[in-house]
Design an enzyme around this catalytic site. Structure first.
Site, PDB file in Angstrom:
ATOM      1  N   HIS A  51      57.008  37.283 -10.436  1.00 49.21           N
ATOM      2  CA  HIS A  51      58.457  37.375 -10.625  1.00 49.21           C
ATOM      3  C   HIS A  51      59.010  35.996 -10.982  1.00 49.21           C
ATOM      4  CE1 HIS A  51      62.736  38.131  -9.205  1.00 49.21           C
ATOM      5  NE2 HIS A  51      62.524  39.046 -10.127  1.00 49.21           N
ATOM      6  N   ARG A 126      50.076   3.972  -6.647  1.00 44.01           N
ATOM      7  CA  ARG A 126      49.361   5.029  -5.929  1.00 44.01           C
ATOM      8  C   ARG A 126      50.220   5.614  -4.811  1.00 44.01           C
ATOM      9  NH1 ARG A 126      45.287   1.067  -7.082  1.00 44.01           N
ATOM     10  NH2 ARG A 126      45.679   0.006  -5.089  1.00 44.01           N
ATOM     11  N   CYS A 146      54.541  24.941   3.974  1.00 43.49           N
ATOM     12  CA  CYS A 146      53.171  25.335   3.611  1.00 43.49           C
ATOM     13  C   CYS A 146      52.660  24.400   2.515  1.00 43.49           C
ATOM     14  CB  CYS A 146      53.139  26.785   3.148  1.00 43.49           C
ATOM     15  SG  CYS A 146      53.523  27.968   4.442  1.00 43.49           S
ATOM     16  N   HIS A 207      43.630  31.697   2.922  1.00 45.78           N
ATOM     17  CA  HIS A 207      43.368  32.959   3.603  1.00 45.78           C
ATOM     18  C   HIS A 207      43.889  34.172   2.830  1.00 45.78           C
ATOM     19  CE1 HIS A 207      47.086  31.065   5.196  1.00 45.78           C
ATOM     20  NE2 HIS A 207      47.599  32.271   5.003  1.00 45.78           N
TER      21      HIS A 207
END
Length: 264
Positions: A51, A126, A146, A207
């Protein structure tokens, strides 16, 4: 995208059965990486429909610094509804951390502006990093990040980005996250007058939820199609001034949507 289907298959076939916070249960694999050359096409999976309004509007919402779902709901995006409180608030999640991180002196840090300045002025640094994982504010977030940490890298006139995702719902979340950060990389490159390089996705706990098993089988039986091409039809003065209409995904051909329930 073959890389994604190979990853999905690997988690399904070699993952470990684990319990999880939601109580649903998962098949889990720890640690995986995928690399996408953004010049080869936009990494939007074709073996089910993604979507796109949700991808684009959520990213624009993050970049605005907002953490109330009002904007999302006004644009038909419901992916955050289950976590919001009665007023639509989510606490100091991505938008706040990206745009208004509070340091120990109470000063506000705009990490997005900071990395744009670094890309333009110190491209070999960096330290071109944005973190949403603010340990001091995790308990106030509706959901801890997450996709927690991303880094930009400039070489040979190209901008690359690597994301670290601590928790990766491989069937529902990962295709969405890949598209979102690939889009962000394109936007950042345009703002900094660079070409796009690679997007690298790195996952921690990768997962498949036990209630997605049938959906995974359906998707793995499908054949990937040619990737779409992203066209950005406008270059605003600021990365914060893009609109949904500025983005065109050309020749996005996809298989049918596969319905699955998100774990809350």
């Amino acid at each position: 995208m073959k890389q994604y289907l190979d990853f999905l298959r690997l988690v399904k076939n070699t993952g470990t059965n684990k319990t999880d916070r939601t109580g649903i249960g998962t098949t889990s694999l720890f640690g995986y990486q995928m690399r996408f050359d953004l010049s080869d096409g936009f990494p939007l999976i074709t073996t089910k429909r993604v979507h796109l309004p949700s991808v684009v509007h959520e990213l624009l919402w993050f970049l605005s610094g907002a953490t109330n779902i009002k904007y999302l709901q006004e644009n038909g995006v419901r992916i955050w509804n289950e976590w919001a409180d009665k007023n639509g608030d989510l606490g100091p999640i991505y938008g706040v951390q990206w745009r208004n991180w509070q340091n120990v002196r109470g000063e506000s840090i705009d990490q997005i502006m900071q990395v744009i300045e670094q890309i333009k002025n110190t491209p070999d640094s960096r330290r071109i990093i944005v973190s949403a994982w603010n340990v001091g504010e995790l308990e106030n977030m509706a959901l801890p990040p997450c996709h927690a940490f991303f880094q930009f890298y400039v070489a040979l006139g190209k901008l690359s980005c690597q994301l670290y995702q601590r928790s990766a719902d491989v069937f529902l979340g990962v295709p969405f996250n890949i598209a979102s950060y690939a889009l962000l990389t394109h936007m950042m490159a345009q703002q900094c007058d660079l070409e796009v390089g690679d997007f690298i996705w790195s996952g921690g706990d990768c997962h498949i939820y036990s209630n997605h098993t049938k959906q995974v089988e359906i998707q793995l039986a499908r054949t990937p199609k040619t990737l779409a091409t992203l066209k950005i039809n406008n270059k605003p003065d600021s990365i914060f001034d893009y609109n949904f209409e500025d983005f065109e995904f050309i020749n996005y051909v996809f298989d049918a949507y596969i319905k699955a329930t998100v774990a809350i």
